[in-house]
Design an enzyme around this catalytic site. Sequence first.
Site, PDB file in Angstrom:
ATOM      1  N   THR A 118      26.333   3.539 -12.242  1.00 54.02           N
ATOM      2  CA  THR A 118      25.102   3.108 -12.882  1.00 54.02           C
ATOM      3  C   THR A 118      25.194   3.221 -14.406  1.00 54.02           C
ATOM      4  O   THR A 118      25.942   4.035 -14.933  1.00 54.02           O
ATOM      5  CB  THR A 118      23.917   3.967 -12.396  1.00 54.02           C
ATOM      6  OG1 THR A 118      22.723   3.485 -13.005  1.00 54.02           O
ATOM      7  CG2 THR A 118      24.095   5.428 -12.756  1.00 54.02           C
ATOM      8  N   TYR A 147      35.406  -1.263   5.905  1.00 48.81           N
ATOM      9  CA  TYR A 147      35.779  -1.361   4.490  1.00 48.81           C
ATOM     10  C   TYR A 147      36.918  -2.371   4.362  1.00 48.81           C
ATOM     11  O   TYR A 147      38.092  -2.024   4.396  1.00 48.81           O
ATOM     12  CB  TYR A 147      36.259  -0.011   3.955  1.00 48.81           C
ATOM     13  CG  TYR A 147      35.184   1.027   3.719  1.00 48.81           C
ATOM     14  CD1 TYR A 147      33.837   0.740   3.833  1.00 48.81           C
ATOM     15  CD2 TYR A 147      35.543   2.331   3.365  1.00 48.81           C
ATOM     16  CE1 TYR A 147      32.871   1.699   3.617  1.00 48.81           C
ATOM     17  CE2 TYR A 147      34.578   3.305   3.141  1.00 48.81           C
ATOM     18  CZ  TYR A 147      33.244   2.988   3.274  1.00 48.81           C
ATOM     19  OH  TYR A 147      32.294   3.951   3.049  1.00 48.81           O
ATOM     20  N   GLY A 174      24.991   6.139  -8.342  1.00 46.57           N
ATOM     21  CA  GLY A 174      23.553   6.262  -8.514  1.00 46.57           C
ATOM     22  C   GLY A 174      22.836   4.994  -8.089  1.00 46.57           C
ATOM     23  O   GLY A 174      23.075   4.452  -7.007  1.00 46.57           O
TER      24      GLY A 174
END
Length: 302
Positions: free
Chosen positions: A230, A71, A222
Amino acid sequence: MTSQTTTAAASGTWTLGDRTVNRIGFGAMRLTQHGEAFAADAEPRDRDQAISVLRRALDLGVNHIDTAAFYFSRLRSANELISRALAPYPEDLVITTKVGPGRDVSGEWLPHATPEQLRGQVEENLRQLGRDHLDVVNLRIVGTDSIAERFGALADLRAAGLIRHLGLSNVRLHHLAEARAIAPVVCVQNMYGIGASAEQKEFLDVCGEQGIAFVPFYSIAGTGRTAGATTDHSREVHAIARTYGVSTAQIRLAWTLHQGRHVLPIPGTGDLDHLSQNIAVGTLRLSQDDLAVLDSLHHEAA
């Protein structure tokens, strides 16, 4: 909901091995940059803002943070931000990391680590976080091949004291059985949210039956996945959100929390307001009727 005063304790607790955590945790993936995670041209997030979000998360009762050495973005590393913001670490803080994938200094993804390379990935996480052991290490994989050699290598590092507990990420049911034959598994971290498949639901239920924490990612994002939350919400989700006076993202997260006491979502954000909204979901109790509506969407999409 009073997001200003709600803490993660409102979501209840579960265990990761011998560690008790509040069910709503924090995912560090979005700390390093704006926009889509891992995008090479994304703007690095302001360092002070990222540190403020991490410290505020702990103020709000978060004691489970998910991270990984891969990350990172231009100028920012999630692990090093965590170390800068939170070290010396509180005794009740559980930091979970992942190994398996890797990225070179330019950000390009590298082949999955061999059993021999996993030790180097574990040591890199230790160095970046400034720790002498890792609380939980998840073996993250892609595909359906055997994980015995790789998980066995991590089990050896656990026996050596570098790792306290082991978990799995992005796996199938047969991987869980394979891993448990080698060493205890305290958590499974897989994609899960409204619209999850029947296979994903079965996996979540099996984890509950076996007392294993299920840590869903992309519960809010999502279909947006690494791009973020989303906008593909059904009319039903919008209607339920209006009923409770909350966002559709909060409804998605609340539904996920309702899937079992062993479910530990790790919503990530680099925004203080979004952080408070995520934590506030711990007080949101959806009615049986609303759950039935959302469950029907879940089964239709399965």
